[in-house]
Design a protein around this motif. Sequence first.
Motif, PDB file in Angstrom:
ATOM      1  N   SER A 371       0.792 -14.090 -25.882  1.00 11.57           N
ATOM      2  CA  SER A 371      -0.089 -13.672 -25.506  1.00 11.57           C
ATOM      3  C   SER A 371       0.344 -13.056 -24.206  1.00 11.57           C
ATOM      4  CB  SER A 371      -1.329 -14.194 -25.551  1.00 11.57           C
ATOM      5  OG  SER A 371      -1.807 -14.574 -26.703  1.00 11.57           O
ATOM      6  N   PHE A 372       0.971 -14.563 -23.355  1.00 11.25           N
ATOM      7  CA  PHE A 372       1.761 -13.631 -21.827  1.00 11.25           C
ATOM      8  C   PHE A 372       2.226 -12.589 -21.953  1.00 11.25           C
ATOM      9  CE2 PHE A 372       1.429 -18.372 -22.038  1.00 11.25           C
ATOM     10  CZ  PHE A 372       0.192 -18.697 -21.492  1.00 11.25           C
ATOM     11  N   VAL A 373       3.319 -12.091 -22.913  1.00  9.46           N
ATOM     12  CA  VAL A 373       3.504 -10.980 -22.929  1.00  9.46           C
ATOM     13  C   VAL A 373       2.565  -9.922 -22.614  1.00  9.46           C
ATOM     14  CG1 VAL A 373       5.626  -9.861 -23.990  1.00  9.46           C
ATOM     15  CG2 VAL A 373       6.101 -12.324 -23.657  1.00  9.46           C
ATOM     16  N   LEU A 374       1.885  -9.933 -23.817  1.00  8.64           N
ATOM     17  CA  LEU A 374       1.097  -8.806 -23.747  1.00  8.64           C
ATOM     18  C   LEU A 374       0.536  -7.969 -22.537  1.00  8.64           C
ATOM     19  CD1 LEU A 374       0.287  -9.099 -27.446  1.00  8.64           C
ATOM     20  CD2 LEU A 374       1.854  -7.372 -26.317  1.00  8.64           C
ATOM     21  N   VAL A 375      -0.453  -9.467 -21.815  1.00  5.18           N
ATOM     22  CA  VAL A 375      -1.204  -9.827 -20.909  1.00  5.18           C
ATOM     23  C   VAL A 375       0.027  -8.867 -20.074  1.00  5.18           C
ATOM     24  CG1 VAL A 375      -2.332 -10.829 -18.635  1.00  5.18           C
ATOM     25  CG2 VAL A 375      -2.691 -11.403 -21.097  1.00  5.18           C
ATOM     26  N   ASN A 376       1.044  -9.446 -19.566  1.00  5.44           N
ATOM     27  CA  ASN A 376       2.013  -8.518 -18.534  1.00  5.44           C
ATOM     28  C   ASN A 376       2.510  -7.624 -18.439  1.00  5.44           C
ATOM     29  OD1 ASN A 376       5.198  -8.646 -17.755  1.00  5.44           O
ATOM     30  ND2 ASN A 376       4.051  -9.979 -16.229  1.00  5.44           N
TER      31      ASN A 376
END
Length: 594
Positions: A371-376
């Motif tokens: 989730s962090f990678v996709l938001v970034n």
Amino acid sequence: MLFGPILAREFTAAPRRASFFVARTVYVAALLLLLATAWLVLTGTQVVSTVGDLARFGQIVFQILAPLQVALALFFSALFTASGIAHEKDRGTLDLLMMTSLTNHELVLGKLGASLVSVLTVWAAGIPFFAATVLFGGISFAQVLRLALITLGAILAAGSIGSTIALWREKTFQTVALTALLLVAWLGLGEAAAHGGFGESFAGLSAQRWGAALSPLRAVFALHDTAGIVGRESQFPSLLIFFAAVGALTVLLNAVAIARVRVWNPTQEVRVVPRAAVAEHESLPRLTSAAAGQTAAVHQAPGQVRQVWSNPILWREIGTWSLGKKILLIRGAYLVLFGLAALAVYRAVQADRAAVSSNLALILAPLFVLSFVLVNAVAVTTITSERDGKTLDLLLVTDLTPKEFIFGKLAGIFYVAKELVLLPAALCVYLMAHGDVSGENGCYLLAGLAVMFVFVAVLGLHIGMTYHNSRSAIGVSLGTIFFLFLGIATCMRIMVAFSGSYQLQLAPFLAFMVGGGLGLFFALGIRNPSSAIFLASLLCPIATFWSITSFLLNQTLGVFLVTALTYGFATAALLIPALFEFDVATGRTTGKAD
């Protein structure tokens, strides 16, 4: 030449770039630093007096560093191929290659090989290091050779995934997101098989062996299995199946890309307008001239006229398909992965209560990182797509204020990525309601997730504005997130492997923390330096080390407070220059570009 002039040009141009030599030097230096850190931790907490102690050290180091190499290979091979081709599509240079006499296989295999040259050189540089660790004992040259072959297979397969997705999709975010989701799905398939999700055994192989046959990480873990080393008849079939599966996947993906590359490209956005639309457009001057003297508004774009909000940035991000309508496919894929993770969580909480905490950590941590990678990725591509489309320059000459631009982008990012933020939070609330996570720790977890989501979004905006080359921006932004969490995982594995007083491990990790801080500052602040970014870069590794040790000692309140304050300060250090030095951050005052 089999791969064509694209790869030949890369072979000629790559040695002229300093990064070609810096990458492998930094990689081997990082491995040596981790090796030295592990040795200092061992000698600081235990007594090394026999050859057996050295052999156990060599085995533990191999168990820590081998999965690290495979994880780096998967990430960077997929990222370099996906971002490189997506960058060319955004700039329109891939369409120019389509107009040349290059054949389909020269185009596809040439771009794949050119994107993987740097990754393959780094992989080759790591082989002598792992061969040297055999001198400690505990591992063999055969294991090192298998590790090299597993890593090579992972590089080719992950690079083929990124290349094929990039040639297929139109938007950069779609390419990056789908590539990340497919990699997670691949690794998740191996984990599901290893944990008996498809049965305890099949075709004479246990669930663990099938996990090693399907996942590169599980294949590396199988190298450490002493039972597999002794009983080689049970280890070799799984490795042979793994190599066969990786080879078939690589061949299949590239065959599809070769067959469809000129069907997928040019994209639909730049295809020739239908004749009916051209005829209608050509009739407009005659209509307007016949109605001369009368005020008429002619709307040439299809569809109805829409009212733009007072903040056009926010309207574009929320009210339009700025990332393409195929983002629905990405949301669907994420929902599938989230559903599988939720099912695994449900089974874990219904299973043995004594092991529920460790099982939940193994399930939730990858979901949170994804989730962090996709938001970034949403954050950085929302800037790079504007820059490559030449619309960012138009926005910079309007009367939009920096606050309207930055906060409009942030609000749009979280609107587009609402599923990525709300679903993991809902899973945490479920665990709190079920009693598997206490109310206090659940509140810490939710608040910590909120802080980290804001941090990764602001990080993407900051790097997107600072780096004027889209490929560099995407690589640095996603690489920072990847190294942040991979570094945390590596530190935790070293601490747990060499059990002892965590206070005694501070000195060995000092070099690791200083190096991580300098690397973070080089990524975040080297192009637009500030004392706040420098301080945040140094504080983050130190605070992360303290948080890891406190977490292992079950001091959850301290972990939350330090994490929230540190990464909250880092967010402010990145956000304030974007607001109050907007012209400098975007390069508008200098007009410089990479």
